[in-house]
Design a protein around this motif. Structure first.
Motif, PDB file in Angstrom:
ATOM      1  N   LYS A  62       0.846  -1.197   0.000  1.00 34.11           N
ATOM      2  CA  LYS A  62       0.000   0.000   0.000  1.00 34.11           C
ATOM      3  C   LYS A  62       0.875   1.237   0.000  1.00 34.11           C
ATOM      4  O   LYS A  62       1.934   1.278   0.607  1.00 34.11           O
ATOM      5  CB  LYS A  62      -0.910   0.040   1.241  1.00 34.11           C
ATOM      6  CG  LYS A  62      -1.914  -1.076   1.312  1.00 34.11           C
ATOM      7  CD  LYS A  62      -2.981  -0.914   0.267  1.00 34.11           C
ATOM      8  CE  LYS A  62      -4.013  -2.020   0.419  1.00 34.11           C
ATOM      9  NZ  LYS A  62      -5.036  -1.965  -0.572  1.00 34.11           N
ATOM     10  N   ASP A  63       0.396   2.260  -0.678  1.00 27.18           N
ATOM     11  CA  ASP A  63       1.081   3.547  -0.739  1.00 27.18           C
ATOM     12  C   ASP A  63       0.264   4.517   0.115  1.00 27.18           C
ATOM     13  O   ASP A  63      -0.715   5.091  -0.353  1.00 27.18           O
ATOM     14  CB  ASP A  63       1.140   4.012  -2.196  1.00 27.18           C
ATOM     15  CG  ASP A  63       2.193   5.073  -2.431  1.00 27.18           C
ATOM     16  OD1 ASP A  63       2.839   5.489  -1.461  1.00 27.18           O
ATOM     17  OD2 ASP A  63       2.369   5.465  -3.592  1.00 27.18           O
ATOM     18  N   PRO A  64       0.629   4.688   1.383  1.00 24.68           N
ATOM     19  CA  PRO A  64      -0.205   5.473   2.286  1.00 24.68           C
ATOM     20  C   PRO A  64      -0.187   6.966   1.950  1.00 24.68           C
ATOM     21  O   PRO A  64       0.793   7.488   1.418  1.00 24.68           O
ATOM     22  CB  PRO A  64       0.424   5.227   3.655  1.00 24.68           C
ATOM     23  CG  PRO A  64       1.848   4.915   3.366  1.00 24.68           C
ATOM     24  CD  PRO A  64       1.840   4.189   2.041  1.00 24.68           C
ATOM     25  N   SER A  65      -1.275   7.633   2.293  1.00 26.58           N
ATOM     26  CA  SER A  65      -1.339   9.087   2.132  1.00 26.58           C
ATOM     27  C   SER A  65      -0.353   9.727   3.105  1.00 26.58           C
ATOM     28  O   SER A  65       0.139   9.081   4.041  1.00 26.58           O
ATOM     29  CB  SER A  65      -2.753   9.590   2.437  1.00 26.58           C
ATOM     30  OG  SER A  65      -3.039   9.415   3.823  1.00 26.58           O
ATOM     31  N   SER A  66      -0.082  10.992   2.915  1.00 22.11           N
ATOM     32  CA  SER A  66       0.845  11.686   3.811  1.00 22.11           C
ATOM     33  C   SER A  66       0.296  11.720   5.236  1.00 22.11           C
ATOM     34  O   SER A  66       1.063  11.646   6.201  1.00 22.11           O
ATOM     35  CB  SER A  66       1.128  13.101   3.302  1.00 22.11           C
ATOM     36  OG  SER A  66      -0.071  13.837   3.194  1.00 22.11           O
ATOM     37  N   GLU A  77       7.270   7.351  17.069  1.00 18.70           N
ATOM     38  CA  GLU A  77       8.044   8.505  17.538  1.00 18.70           C
ATOM     39  C   GLU A  77       9.049   8.998  16.504  1.00 18.70           C
ATOM     40  O   GLU A  77      10.180   9.370  16.828  1.00 18.70           O
ATOM     41  CB  GLU A  77       8.724   8.191  18.877  1.00 18.70           C
ATOM     42  CG  GLU A  77       7.724   7.871  19.972  1.00 18.70           C
ATOM     43  CD  GLU A  77       8.364   7.508  21.294  1.00 18.70           C
ATOM     44  OE1 GLU A  77       9.609   7.461  21.387  1.00 18.70           O
ATOM     45  OE2 GLU A  77       7.602   7.256  22.245  1.00 18.70           O
ATOM     46  N   LEU A  78       8.618   8.981  15.239  1.00 20.16           N
ATOM     47  CA  LEU A  78       9.419   9.512  14.132  1.00 20.16           C
ATOM     48  C   LEU A  78       8.628  10.611  13.441  1.00 20.16           C
ATOM     49  O   LEU A  78       7.399  10.577  13.421  1.00 20.16           O
ATOM     50  CB  LEU A  78       9.697   8.420  13.083  1.00 20.16           C
ATOM     51  CG  LEU A  78      10.593   7.262  13.453  1.00 20.16           C
ATOM     52  CD1 LEU A  78      10.559   6.216  12.342  1.00 20.16           C
ATOM     53  CD2 LEU A  78      12.008   7.741  13.669  1.00 20.16           C
ATOM     54  N   SER A  79       9.324  11.554  12.850  1.00 16.30           N
ATOM     55  CA  SER A  79       8.661  12.516  11.975  1.00 16.30           C
ATOM     56  C   SER A  79       8.741  11.956  10.554  1.00 16.30           C
ATOM     57  O   SER A  79       9.574  11.091  10.263  1.00 16.30           O
ATOM     58  CB  SER A  79       9.360  13.871  12.038  1.00 16.30           C
ATOM     59  OG  SER A  79      10.667  13.772  11.497  1.00 16.30           O
ATOM     60  N   VAL A  80       7.903  12.447   9.672  1.00 21.02           N
ATOM     61  CA  VAL A  80       7.960  12.006   8.277  1.00 21.02           C
ATOM     62  C   VAL A  80       9.302  12.407   7.673  1.00 21.02           C
ATOM     63  O   VAL A  80       9.891  11.652   6.889  1.00 21.02           O
ATOM     64  CB  VAL A  80       6.782  12.596   7.463  1.00 21.02           C
ATOM     65  CG1 VAL A  80       6.930  12.286   5.985  1.00 21.02           C
ATOM     66  CG2 VAL A  80       5.464  12.055   7.988  1.00 21.02           C
ATOM     67  N   ARG A  81       9.815  13.554   8.073  1.00 20.71           N
ATOM     68  CA  ARG A  81      11.119  14.006   7.575  1.00 20.71           C
ATOM     69  C   ARG A  81      12.226  13.042   7.978  1.00 20.71           C
ATOM     70  O   ARG A  81      13.034  12.615   7.158  1.00 20.71           O
ATOM     71  CB  ARG A  81      11.420  15.406   8.104  1.00 20.71           C
ATOM     72  CG  ARG A  81      12.731  15.967   7.624  1.00 20.71           C
ATOM     73  CD  ARG A  81      12.910  17.406   8.156  1.00 20.71           C
ATOM     74  NE  ARG A  81      14.110  17.985   7.610  1.00 20.71           N
ATOM     75  CZ  ARG A  81      15.304  17.928   8.218  1.00 20.71           C
ATOM     76  NH1 ARG A  81      15.424  17.317   9.372  1.00 20.71           N
ATOM     77  NH2 ARG A  81      16.352  18.487   7.666  1.00 20.71           N
ATOM     78  N   LYS A  82      12.239  12.660   9.244  1.00 24.83           N
ATOM     79  CA  LYS A  82      13.258  11.734   9.734  1.00 24.83           C
ATOM     80  C   LYS A  82      13.125  10.368   9.056  1.00 24.83           C
ATOM     81  O   LYS A  82      14.118   9.742   8.689  1.00 24.83           O
ATOM     82  CB  LYS A  82      13.151  11.585  11.245  1.00 24.83           C
ATOM     83  CG  LYS A  82      14.290  10.842  11.876  1.00 24.83           C
ATOM     84  CD  LYS A  82      14.194  10.911  13.390  1.00 24.83           C
ATOM     85  CE  LYS A  82      15.541  10.612  14.005  1.00 24.83           C
ATOM     86  NZ  LYS A  82      15.558  10.882  15.440  1.00 24.83           N
ATOM     87  N   LEU A  83      11.891   9.913   8.881  1.00 19.47           N
ATOM     88  CA  LEU A  83      11.641   8.651   8.195  1.00 19.47           C
ATOM     89  C   LEU A  83      12.160   8.714   6.763  1.00 19.47           C
ATOM     90  O   LEU A  83      12.835   7.790   6.294  1.00 19.47           O
ATOM     91  CB  LEU A  83      10.143   8.323   8.205  1.00 19.47           C
ATOM     92  CG  LEU A  83       9.709   7.091   7.423  1.00 19.47           C
ATOM     93  CD1 LEU A  83      10.320   5.829   8.014  1.00 19.47           C
ATOM     94  CD2 LEU A  83       8.191   7.004   7.397  1.00 19.47           C
TER      95      LEU A  83
END
Length: 105
Positions: A62-66, A77-83
């Motif tokens: 699956k390609d999840p939405s933002s 406990e991650l940000s999308v940027r860090k991920l």
């Protein structure tokens, strides 16, 4: 009617094909969850998604939405940027053949 083209050319061996972004993100989310010794159900509950959907994200199906990606990353406990940074680093260090990662919005 037009010709249907495969997303991945069959002439390229699977071992040489560039992985999809969703596959790389899913693998990184799974690595983080396992490193934290957490169950799918625990992370899914905190993220507000079903266990089945989180499993499909982790497996790159699956390609999840933002918004969903932010919720799952936040549950770990991650940000999308860090991920995203982790995914980019992991993809380059894994094979060194992909070079820079280019994302489209």
């Amino acid at each position: 009617m037009g010709e249907v083209l495969p997303l991945r050319p069959s002439s390229t061996p699977a071992s040489e094909q560039e992985p999809l972004w969703r596959e790389l993100v899913g693998a990184e989310l799974r690595r983080e969850r396992l490193a934290r010794e957490e169950r799918l159900s625990d992370v899914a509950e905190r993220a507000g998604v079903s266990t089945q959907y989180l499993s499909e994200i982790e497996r790159g199906l699956k390609d999840p939405s933002s918004e969903i990606l932010s919720a799952v990353a936040g549950a770990l406990e991650l940000s999308v940027r860090k991920l995203s940074i982790r995914v980019a680093r992991a993809s380059v260090s894994a094979s060194g053949t992909y070079g820079a990662l280019c994302l489209a919005a």
